[in-house]
Design an enzyme around this catalytic site. Structure first.
Site, PDB file in Angstrom:
ATOM      1  N   SER A 104      -2.303 -11.778 -36.364  1.00 41.69           N
ATOM      2  CA  SER A 104      -2.803 -12.189 -35.053  1.00 41.69           C
ATOM      3  C   SER A 104      -2.906 -13.694 -34.879  1.00 41.69           C
ATOM      4  O   SER A 104      -2.891 -14.182 -33.746  1.00 41.69           O
ATOM      5  CB  SER A 104      -4.162 -11.540 -34.774  1.00 41.69           C
ATOM      6  OG  SER A 104      -5.074 -11.811 -35.822  1.00 41.69           O
ATOM      7  N   HIS A 161      -9.913 -16.716 -33.049  1.00 39.53           N
ATOM      8  CA  HIS A 161      -8.452 -16.823 -33.077  1.00 39.53           C
ATOM      9  C   HIS A 161      -8.010 -18.067 -32.301  1.00 39.53           C
ATOM     10  O   HIS A 161      -8.771 -18.590 -31.492  1.00 39.53           O
ATOM     11  CB  HIS A 161      -7.809 -15.585 -32.450  1.00 39.53           C
ATOM     12  CG  HIS A 161      -7.779 -14.401 -33.357  1.00 39.53           C
ATOM     13  ND1 HIS A 161      -8.892 -13.622 -33.611  1.00 39.53           N
ATOM     14  CD2 HIS A 161      -6.768 -13.861 -34.091  1.00 39.53           C
ATOM     15  CE1 HIS A 161      -8.571 -12.656 -34.449  1.00 39.53           C
ATOM     16  NE2 HIS A 161      -7.288 -12.777 -34.762  1.00 39.53           N
TER      17      HIS A 161
END
Length: 285
Positions: free
Chosen positions: A32, A262
């Protein structure tokens, strides 16, 4: 006289320009951090969270790739490089994604890989360490009880898996220049509780584990004919403690369109720039 004429001609004509590097046949692999979940626009399987603005797409554009295949997928670990990945979204079965190595071809000339975060479970650990009570015991204590650092053990166990993955890439794509990235600077030294709800001692311990993972990735890259790209060091001043406009990585509650913990679009763009700059520097050397 003839020598003088030849020398003068050489000056007038000049040195022949260096041939431009051929456009790469590029395959992007990874998890990711590479796929860019929740950064618009989405492409590919929804559960993979693959963005058209992730570093791979931006890098392919920068390099003018002759062909480009992005199989990055949220949740991927080294096992998903060689076997189909089971996908789910909010607990709902979303089928499978093909093994990422299926995208590799004999004519592939560039491969990027970001992997290891899920093998070591670092995002899950960070989630477990979220703490709203500044007087609570550090979560670090539960992961280092008895003087044994469980996360460091996971990182050590990941090293041979990465080694095997890199060797397999070279076997499947012998012409490929293989680039392996590390992970970014998630939180500044000393932390920033309560801006990011993690105790300062835990923030330093967790970023230390990320740094150890990066060192491990770099060592395996060097030992297995791959180029390591450091995105942690350039990330100073762009961690989740900074203002929303300066962050490359989001914190526990995102302030930009991106998944918690992220990279955001700014971070993915920065990583693309760092990678392309390093590739360019290597080509000029």
């Amino acid at each position: 006289m003839a020598g003088c004429v030849a020398a003068a001609a050489a000056v007038l004509v000049g040195a022949a320009p260096a041939a431009a590097a051929p456009a790469p046949h590029y395959v992007a692999l990874g998890d990711s951090m590479a796929s860019g979940p929740l950064i618009p626009d989405i492409t590919g399987p929804l559960a993979c969270g693959r963005s058209t603005r992730n570093y791979a797409h931006l890098l392919a554009s920068r390099l003018g790739a002759a062909s480009f295949t992005d199989v990055t997928c949220s949740g991927a670990d080294t096992g998903d490089l060689t076997s189909p990945q089971k996908l789910s979204l909010a607990g709902i079965d979303m089928g499978t994604a093909p093994a990422q190595f299926d995208a590799l071809r004999s004519d592939t000339t560039l491969v990027t890989l970001t992997i290891g975060g899920n093998d070591t479970g670092l995002v899950g650990v960070a989630q477990n360490c979220m703490q709203l009570d500044p007087t609570a015991d550090p979560c670090k204590d539960s992961y280092t009880a008895g003087g044994v650092d469980q996360i460091a053990q996971r990182i050590a166990a990941f090293a041979p898996k990465l080694a095997t993955a890199l060797d397999t890439i070279h076997q499947r794509s012998p012409q490929a220049h293989v680039v392996v990235t590390g992970y970014g600077l998630y939180i500044e030294h000393g932390g920033c509780w309560p801006v990011q709800p993690i105790l300062n001692v835990d923030a330093d311990w967790l970023q230390g584990e990320v740094h150890l993972l990066n060192q491990t990735i770099a060592a395996q890259a060097a030992a297995h004919n791959a180029e390591y790209v450091d995105v942690e060091t350039p990330g100073v001043g762009h961690d989740a403690c900074q203002s929303p406009s300066d962050r490359w990585l989001e914190g526990y509650v995102p302030t930009n369109l991106a998944a918690p913990l992220h990279p955001n679009a700014r971070g993915e763009a920065a990583y693309a720039s760092i990678i392309s700059g390093q590739l360019g520097a290597a080509a000029d050397a």
